[in-house]
Design a protein around this motif. Structure first.
Motif, PDB file in Angstrom:
ATOM      1  N   HIS A   1     101.472 -43.629  -9.699  1.00  0.00           N
ATOM      2  CA  HIS A   1     101.760 -43.155  -8.346  1.00  0.00           C
ATOM      3  C   HIS A   1     101.541 -41.643  -8.239  1.00  0.00           C
ATOM      4  N   ALA A   2     102.056 -40.906  -9.211  1.00  0.00           N
ATOM      5  CA  ALA A   2     101.914 -39.451  -9.171  1.00  0.00           C
ATOM      6  C   ALA A   2     100.452 -39.032  -9.261  1.00  0.00           C
ATOM      7  N   ALA A   3      99.687 -39.691 -10.119  1.00  0.00           N
ATOM      8  CA  ALA A   3      98.277 -39.350 -10.263  1.00  0.00           C
ATOM      9  C   ALA A   3      97.514 -39.593  -8.965  1.00  0.00           C
ATOM     10  N   GLN A   4      97.812 -40.691  -8.286  1.00  0.00           N
ATOM     11  CA  GLN A   4      97.144 -40.962  -7.016  1.00  0.00           C
ATOM     12  C   GLN A   4      97.491 -39.907  -5.967  1.00  0.00           C
ATOM     13  N   ALA A   5      98.749 -39.488  -5.946  1.00  0.00           N
ATOM     14  CA  ALA A   5      99.154 -38.458  -4.991  1.00  0.00           C
ATOM     15  C   ALA A   5      98.379 -37.168  -5.221  1.00  0.00           C
ATOM     16  N   VAL A   6      98.234 -36.779  -6.467  1.00  0.00           N
ATOM     17  CA  VAL A   6      97.507 -35.551  -6.800  1.00  0.00           C
ATOM     18  C   VAL A   6      96.044 -35.669  -6.376  1.00  0.00           C
ATOM     19  N   VAL A   7      95.426 -36.807  -6.641  1.00  0.00           N
ATOM     20  CA  VAL A   7      94.019 -37.002  -6.286  1.00  0.00           C
ATOM     21  C   VAL A   7      93.834 -36.968  -4.772  1.00  0.00           C
TER      22      VAL A   7
ATOM     23  N   LEU B   1     102.506 -34.114  28.824  1.00  0.00           N
ATOM     24  CA  LEU B   1     102.631 -34.436  27.401  1.00  0.00           C
ATOM     25  C   LEU B   1     102.630 -33.147  26.592  1.00  0.00           C
ATOM     26  N   SER B   2     103.630 -32.982  25.751  1.00  0.00           N
ATOM     27  CA  SER B   2     103.734 -31.790  24.908  1.00  0.00           C
ATOM     28  C   SER B   2     103.513 -32.167  23.451  1.00  0.00           C
ATOM     29  N   SER B   3     102.755 -31.368  22.743  1.00  0.00           N
ATOM     30  CA  SER B   3     102.550 -31.568  21.315  1.00  0.00           C
ATOM     31  C   SER B   3     103.593 -30.767  20.549  1.00  0.00           C
ATOM     32  N   LEU B   4     104.435 -31.453  19.793  1.00  0.00           N
ATOM     33  CA  LEU B   4     105.508 -30.776  19.066  1.00  0.00           C
ATOM     34  C   LEU B   4     105.011 -30.166  17.756  1.00  0.00           C
ATOM     35  N   PHE B   5     104.274 -30.941  17.010  1.00  0.00           N
ATOM     36  CA  PHE B   5     103.717 -30.468  15.736  1.00  0.00           C
ATOM     37  C   PHE B   5     102.696 -31.495  15.274  1.00  0.00           C
ATOM     38  N   GLU B   6     102.006 -31.173  14.206  1.00  0.00           N
ATOM     39  CA  GLU B   6     101.031 -32.091  13.633  1.00  0.00           C
ATOM     40  C   GLU B   6     101.456 -32.488  12.223  1.00  0.00           C
ATOM     41  N   VAL B   7     101.084 -33.687  11.843  1.00  0.00           N
ATOM     42  CA  VAL B   7     101.372 -34.195  10.500  1.00  0.00           C
ATOM     43  C   VAL B   7     100.062 -34.293   9.728  1.00  0.00           C
ATOM     44  N   ARG B   8      99.961 -33.555   8.638  1.00  0.00           N
ATOM     45  CA  ARG B   8      98.794 -33.688   7.753  1.00  0.00           C
ATOM     46  C   ARG B   8      98.860 -35.052   7.085  1.00  0.00           C
ATOM     47  N   VAL B   9      97.907 -35.899   7.355  1.00  0.00           N
ATOM     48  CA  VAL B   9      97.951 -37.277   6.873  1.00  0.00           C
ATOM     49  C   VAL B   9      97.920 -37.323   5.345  1.00  0.00           C
ATOM     50  N   ALA B  10      97.171 -36.430   4.728  1.00  0.00           N
ATOM     51  CA  ALA B  10      97.123 -36.413   3.263  1.00  0.00           C
ATOM     52  C   ALA B  10      98.500 -36.179   2.663  1.00  0.00           C
ATOM     53  N   TRP B  11      99.267 -35.291   3.292  1.00  0.00           N
ATOM     54  CA  TRP B  11     100.610 -35.016   2.783  1.00  0.00           C
ATOM     55  C   TRP B  11     101.539 -36.202   3.029  1.00  0.00           C
ATOM     56  N   GLY B  12     101.320 -36.929   4.124  1.00  0.00           N
ATOM     57  CA  GLY B  12     102.103 -38.128   4.360  1.00  0.00           C
ATOM     58  C   GLY B  12     101.824 -39.197   3.314  1.00  0.00           C
TER      59      GLY B  12
ATOM     60  N   ALA C   1     100.617 -38.647   0.276  1.00  0.00           N
ATOM     61  CA  ALA C   1     101.164 -38.154  -0.987  1.00  0.00           C
ATOM     62  C   ALA C   1     102.677 -38.316  -1.038  1.00  0.00           C
ATOM     63  N   ALA C   2     103.338 -38.183   0.110  1.00  0.00           N
ATOM     64  CA  ALA C   2     104.798 -38.267   0.143  1.00  0.00           C
ATOM     65  C   ALA C   2     105.287 -39.634  -0.319  1.00  0.00           C
ATOM     66  N   PHE C   3     104.714 -40.720   0.240  1.00  0.00           N
ATOM     67  CA  PHE C   3     105.249 -42.022  -0.178  1.00  0.00           C
ATOM     68  C   PHE C   3     104.850 -42.361  -1.610  1.00  0.00           C
ATOM     69  N   LEU C   4     103.703 -41.851  -2.079  1.00  0.00           N
ATOM     70  CA  LEU C   4     103.339 -42.061  -3.478  1.00  0.00           C
ATOM     71  C   LEU C   4     104.283 -41.313  -4.412  1.00  0.00           C
ATOM     72  N   LEU C   5     104.612 -40.064  -4.056  1.00  0.00           N
ATOM     73  CA  LEU C   5     105.507 -39.271  -4.898  1.00  0.00           C
ATOM     74  C   LEU C   5     106.936 -39.790  -4.870  1.00  0.00           C
TER      75      LEU C   5
ATOM     76  N   VAL D   1     108.064 -44.043   5.494  1.00  0.00           N
ATOM     77  CA  VAL D   1     106.948 -43.111   5.670  1.00  0.00           C
ATOM     78  C   VAL D   1     105.660 -43.891   5.901  1.00  0.00           C
ATOM     79  N   MET D   2     105.492 -44.982   5.182  1.00  0.00           N
ATOM     80  CA  MET D   2     104.295 -45.803   5.343  1.00  0.00           C
ATOM     81  C   MET D   2     104.194 -46.360   6.760  1.00  0.00           C
ATOM     82  N   ILE D   3     105.288 -46.914   7.279  1.00  0.00           N
ATOM     83  CA  ILE D   3     105.240 -47.532   8.610  1.00  0.00           C
ATOM     84  C   ILE D   3     104.994 -46.476   9.678  1.00  0.00           C
ATOM     85  N   VAL D   4     105.538 -45.273   9.505  1.00  0.00           N
ATOM     86  CA  VAL D   4     105.297 -44.200  10.471  1.00  0.00           C
ATOM     87  C   VAL D   4     103.824 -43.794  10.453  1.00  0.00           C
ATOM     88  N   LEU D   5     103.232 -43.686   9.272  1.00  0.00           N
ATOM     89  CA  LEU D   5     101.811 -43.348   9.187  1.00  0.00           C
ATOM     90  C   LEU D   5     100.944 -44.426   9.829  1.00  0.00           C
TER      91      LEU D   5
END
Length: 253
Positions: free
Chosen positions: A23-29, A57-68, A70-74, A114-118
């Motif tokens: 899991h950790a290796a995949q997150a790093v990659v 419609l207001s944009s509050l913030f953005e989510v970097r998908v790569a970090w999302g 990596a988050a569930f993998l980590l 985190v997965m379902i939100v992504l």
């Protein structure tokens, strides 16, 4: 199942170590190779009395998908590594002997949420209230699994926690499905979005099937450790499937 293939606490500890590394290796990659693709989290705020003109419609913030991703993998990597630690592993073994693994449900309540939100965001759901609601429903479903293991016994369950968790757990998939299949609306999501939805929905249901077989305690599932090993392999497979489908479709440089 031969004695050589039968899962034991020692073998499960080695499996936890291996899964932590994978899991950790995949997150790093994923983080190392991904681009800056991000999705917005939005909201609409009242600017007048109810029933007035639709708010902007207001944009509050953005989510970097790569970090999302990596988050569930980590999260999974950390959970598997923690369970393999000498002190914690003793606690883990004692609970396995009782037909329980609370650590699994605690980890799933974070990582699968985190997965379902992504998945929801990839299908076009961006409203912050909707995302929070979907996250809460998924976490509640997982925690009903913990309640099942706390109060029910394999071989003689009442199925009440499982049933309630299933009713709650299907709601995020219904909501995401409405956005994806857009009934009555001319919409054309890309094919990879359908693939992510269908494949992960199937994986989530296989988790439920494993629990049913484990609590019926028939065949190989009469050994609680066999069901535990299936959970571990399903977790790796489901998380890897989502990670690399998202990477190949949106994150590849």
């Amino acid at each position: 199942m031969t004695s050589a293939a039968r899962p034991t606490p020692d073998r499960l500890r080695l499996t936890n170590i291996a899964l932590a590394i994978l899991h950790a290796a995949q997150a790093v990659v994923v983080v190392a190779l991904a681009n800056d693709f991000a999705l917005p989290v939005t909201a609409t705020f009242m600017d007048g009395p109810p029933g007035g003109p639709p708010p902007a419609l207001s944009s509050l913030f953005e989510v970097r998908v790569a970090w999302g991703v990596a988050a569930f993998l980590l999260m999974s990597a950390a959970a598997h590594a923690t369970i393999a630690l000498p002190g914690v592993n003793g606690w883990y073994r004692r609970h396995l002997a009782q037909g329980r693994n609370y650590a699994r449900w605690i980890e799933y309540s974070f990582s699968s949420t985190v997965m379902i939100v992504l998945i929801a965001m990839i299908t076009g759901i961006t409203d912050v209230a909707a995302l929070v609601g979907l996250a809460g429903a998924n976490a509640a479903m997982i925690l009903f699994g913990l309640i099942q293991e706390r109060y029910e016994t394999p071989g003689a369950p009442s199925w009440l926690p499982f049933g309630l968790g299933s009713l709650i757990g299907v709601l995020p998939w219904v909501a995401i499905g409405v956005y994806l299949f857009a009934p009555g609306v001319d919409a054309s999501p890309p094919g990879f979005v359908y693939a992510i939805y269908v494949s992960l929905f199937a994986f989530f249901n296989v988790f439920a099937l494993n629990m049913v077989l484990q609590y019926r305690a028939r065949g190989r599932w009469a050994d609680y450790l066999f069901g535990e090993r299936v959970y571990m392999l399903l977790s790796l497979t489901a998380k890897s499937a989502l990670a690399w489908q998202v990477f190949a479709s949106t994150l590849a440089v």
